[in-house]
Design a protein around this motif. Structure first.
Motif, PDB file in Angstrom:
ATOM      1  N   GLU A   1       0.810  -1.271   0.039  1.00 51.94           N
ATOM      2  CA  GLU A   1       0.339   0.104   0.007  1.00 51.94           C
ATOM      3  C   GLU A   1       1.016   1.232  -0.384  1.00 51.94           C
ATOM      4  N   ALA A   2       1.784   0.837   0.307  1.00 52.60           N
ATOM      5  CA  ALA A   2       2.766   2.343   0.129  1.00 52.60           C
ATOM      6  C   ALA A   2       3.645   2.734  -1.139  1.00 52.60           C
ATOM      7  N   ASP A   3       3.109   2.053  -2.392  1.00 52.17           N
ATOM      8  CA  ASP A   3       4.064   1.447  -3.555  1.00 52.17           C
ATOM      9  C   ASP A   3       2.651   2.486  -4.486  1.00 52.17           C
ATOM     10  N   ASP A   4       3.278   3.608  -4.525  1.00 55.13           N
ATOM     11  CA  ASP A   4       2.383   4.643  -4.991  1.00 55.13           C
ATOM     12  C   ASP A   4       1.022   3.680  -6.640  1.00 55.13           C
ATOM     13  N   LEU A   5       2.089   3.749  -6.979  1.00 54.32           N
ATOM     14  CA  LEU A   5       1.892   2.956  -8.207  1.00 54.32           C
ATOM     15  C   LEU A   5       0.453   1.726  -8.133  1.00 54.32           C
ATOM     16  N   LYS A   6       1.303   0.968  -7.520  1.00 55.97           N
ATOM     17  CA  LYS A   6      -0.014  -0.534  -6.985  1.00 55.97           C
ATOM     18  C   LYS A   6      -1.208   0.094  -6.469  1.00 55.97           C
ATOM     19  N   ARG A   7      -1.490   0.855  -4.830  1.00 51.13           N
ATOM     20  CA  ARG A   7      -1.834   1.926  -4.387  1.00 51.13           C
ATOM     21  C   ARG A   7      -2.973   2.762  -5.241  1.00 51.13           C
ATOM     22  N   GLU A   8      -2.599   2.910  -6.190  1.00 51.87           N
ATOM     23  CA  GLU A   8      -3.271   3.792  -7.715  1.00 51.87           C
ATOM     24  C   GLU A   8      -4.478   3.240  -8.404  1.00 51.87           C
ATOM     25  N   LYS A   9      -3.569   1.655  -8.262  1.00 57.86           N
ATOM     26  CA  LYS A   9      -4.261   1.123  -9.550  1.00 57.86           C
ATOM     27  C   LYS A   9      -5.125   0.732  -8.819  1.00 57.86           C
ATOM     28  N   ALA A  10      -5.071   0.353  -7.592  1.00 53.48           N
ATOM     29  CA  ALA A  10      -6.244  -0.121  -6.739  1.00 53.48           C
ATOM     30  C   ALA A  10      -7.561   0.981  -6.813  1.00 53.48           C
ATOM     31  N   ARG A  11      -6.902   1.498  -5.756  1.00 55.65           N
ATOM     32  CA  ARG A  11      -7.808   2.629  -5.971  1.00 55.65           C
ATOM     33  C   ARG A  11      -8.871   3.236  -7.126  1.00 55.65           C
ATOM     34  N   MET A  12      -8.069   2.625  -8.357  1.00 55.95           N
ATOM     35  CA  MET A  12      -9.010   2.984  -9.504  1.00 55.95           C
ATOM     36  C   MET A  12      -9.886   1.933  -9.812  1.00 55.95           C
TER      37      MET A  12
ATOM     38  N   ARG B   1      -7.522   6.949  -1.470  1.00 53.22           N
ATOM     39  CA  ARG B   1      -6.697   5.394  -0.910  1.00 53.22           C
ATOM     40  C   ARG B   1      -5.403   5.729  -0.247  1.00 53.22           C
ATOM     41  N   THR B   2      -5.278   6.211   0.815  1.00 51.06           N
ATOM     42  CA  THR B   2      -3.588   6.327   1.648  1.00 51.06           C
ATOM     43  C   THR B   2      -3.739   5.566   2.835  1.00 51.06           C
ATOM     44  N   LEU B   3      -2.489   5.756   2.382  1.00 54.21           N
ATOM     45  CA  LEU B   3      -1.603   4.915   3.676  1.00 54.21           C
ATOM     46  C   LEU B   3      -2.643   5.013   5.943  1.00 54.21           C
ATOM     47  N   LEU B   4      -2.548   6.945   5.380  1.00 57.26           N
ATOM     48  CA  LEU B   4      -2.748   6.904   6.645  1.00 57.26           C
ATOM     49  C   LEU B   4      -4.181   7.312   6.486  1.00 57.26           C
ATOM     50  N   GLY B   5      -4.780   6.704   5.250  1.00 60.94           N
ATOM     51  CA  GLY B   5      -6.577   6.869   5.272  1.00 60.94           C
ATOM     52  C   GLY B   5      -6.871   5.213   5.793  1.00 60.94           C
ATOM     53  N   HIS B   6      -6.328   4.373   5.665  1.00 58.98           N
ATOM     54  CA  HIS B   6      -6.161   3.058   5.948  1.00 58.98           C
ATOM     55  C   HIS B   6      -5.930   2.730   7.368  1.00 58.98           C
ATOM     56  N   PHE B   7      -5.155   3.496   8.031  1.00 58.36           N
ATOM     57  CA  PHE B   7      -4.783   3.151   9.490  1.00 58.36           C
ATOM     58  C   PHE B   7      -5.654   3.918   9.827  1.00 58.36           C
ATOM     59  N   ARG B   8      -6.600   5.184   9.566  1.00 61.55           N
ATOM     60  CA  ARG B   8      -7.852   5.618  10.557  1.00 61.55           C
ATOM     61  C   ARG B   8      -9.099   4.943  10.205  1.00 61.55           C
ATOM     62  N   HIS B   9      -9.331   4.497   9.102  1.00 67.95           N
ATOM     63  CA  HIS B   9     -10.226   2.994   9.022  1.00 67.95           C
ATOM     64  C   HIS B   9     -10.102   2.183  10.064  1.00 67.95           C
ATOM     65  N   GLU B  10      -8.921   1.077  10.029  1.00 68.47           N
ATOM     66  CA  GLU B  10      -9.347   0.422  10.528  1.00 68.47           C
ATOM     67  C   GLU B  10      -9.053   0.280  12.079  1.00 68.47           C
ATOM     68  N   ILE B  11      -8.255   1.686  12.642  1.00 63.57           N
ATOM     69  CA  ILE B  11      -8.676   1.586  14.052  1.00 63.57           C
ATOM     70  C   ILE B  11     -10.108   1.960  14.700  1.00 63.57           C
ATOM     71  N   GLY B  12     -11.326   2.151  14.098  1.00 65.62           N
ATOM     72  CA  GLY B  12     -12.176   2.057  13.801  1.00 65.62           C
ATOM     73  C   GLY B  12     -12.924   0.691  13.779  1.00 65.62           C
TER      74      GLY B  12
END
Length: 357
Positions: A162-173, A180-191
């Motif tokens: 998820e820290a790979d910008d290209l792979k994360r952007e591909k997954a976002r699309m 879809r960001t690293l910080l967003g993942h953390f904030r979601h999972e902490i919920g």
């Protein structure tokens, strides 16, 4: 996020800096006092007669937090929460881990501002402890096993790719996600973690949750299968903050929790920078005018926070568009969204000093 200054040259520095860009002093973040400390000549950190040293992970440029020099503890509060990290002998994994740590440390900053514990005693006497596992493909013994980002029993697992910008952007699309960001993942999972820690065990909180988000006893696996097969309902925007939030009440809470932390961090940053918006073309300037006067972590009225946030993000989105960039916050909050966000704020604000650890 607060603004910080170098106490040697008095210029502005930032949360994850370990060197001052103006005077080249070494910098470290002292979590208990929420301040950046500059090293004295000879590279010694000292504040209020206390000497400090860097967290052990500073040697990998993955952490700038400080711990007391006389402590036997080697890792800061944030890094102590790691149970598994990637293979840092691999240069690519090391760089991914650094980015992950920057995002995770920002999460821990927000949780500390909300006075949220990381350990909870459950009814069975066992502790629910927050932990992080950062896994890469080589972490799996089974060839081809997919690593899923998620939460289970206090453990938040993040696929380091998820820290790979290209792979994360591909997954976002592919997922049709607006952000879809690293910080967003953390904030979601902490919920998900705090659902298990402070909502599920308390009947009053659980009752309010079900009234607002729905009954989580609906089969989770079936709900997700149906969501991925059919997608969200056409009118999902009327009831949910994102498409994915419509899949199940658990995901609705986690998505809302992530947006709540987005809002709190953004408003606090604007507060410390003294941001003010006052559109010149409106006859009724009050509609979008906002001097950010609220420190959100000290404000009990969530409506006041969200009103300032809406005005702020309209202005920031417009600035981004002027640079040819996507909106920083590509969402429109409706009344249902705001009521869900308000539930989280009231839950944390009203009970922040009563959590049992």
């Amino acid at each position: 996020m607060k603004t910080f200054t170098c106490n040697n040259c008095k210029n502005i520095v930032f949360f994850d800096n370990d060197i001052c860009g103006y005077c080249d002093s070494l910098l470290g973040y002292w979590n208990e006092e929420e301040k950046i400390i500059a090293a004295n000549p000879g590279t010694a950190f000292s504040e209020n007669s206390t000497d400090f040293k860097y967290c052990k992970n500073h040697q990998y440029s993955a952490c700038n937090w400080l711990i007391p020099d006389n402590s036997d503890i080697e890792f800061c509060e944030a890094c102590q929460l790691n149970s598994i990290i990637p293979n840092i002998e691999d240069k690519k994994r090391l760089e991914e881990w650094r980015l992950i740590e920057f995002a995770k440390h920002r999460l821990i900053y927000s949780l500390n501002k909300l006075q949220l514990p990381f350990v909870f005693q459950q009814k069975d006497g066992k502790d629910l402890k927050l932990q992080f596992r950062f896994l890469g493909p080589q972490s799996n013994s089974e060839i081809g096993q997919k690593i899923l980002t998620g939460h289970l029993n206090g453990i938040i697992t993040l696929n380091v790719e998820e820290a790979d910008d290209l792979k994360r952007e591909k997954a976002r699309m592919q997922m049709g996600e607006k952000m879809r960001t690293l910080l967003g993942h953390f904030r979601h999972e902490i919920g998900h973690f705090y659902w298990e820690a402070i909502i599920l065990p308390h009947q009053e909180n659980l009752h309010q949750f079900r009234e607002i988000f729905g009954d989580e006893r609906r089969d989770y696996s079936e709900a997700l299968q149906e969501y991925y097969k059919k997608g969200p309902a056409e009118d999902w925007r009327k009831f949910f903050i994102t498409k994915y939030a419509s899949s199940h009440p658990w995901e609705d809470l986690a998505e809302t929790w992530a947006h709540y932390l987005h809002i709190m961090d953004t408003v606090e940053t604007a507060y410390y920078f003294g941001v003010k918006t006052e559109p010149k073309v409106l006859k009724n300037k009050q509609l979008l005018s906002s001097g950010i006067t609220i420190n959100p972590y000290k404000e009990s009225d969530f409506d006041a926070i969200v009103n300032e946030y809406i005005s702020l993000t309209i202005a920031i989105n417009s600035l981004n568009r002027g640079m040819g960039l996507s909106d920083i916050y590509p969402f429109i909050l409706n009344k249902k969204d705001i009521s869900k966000l308000g539930f989280i704020h009231n839950l944390l604000f009203d009970r922040r000093n009563t959590f049992q650890t």
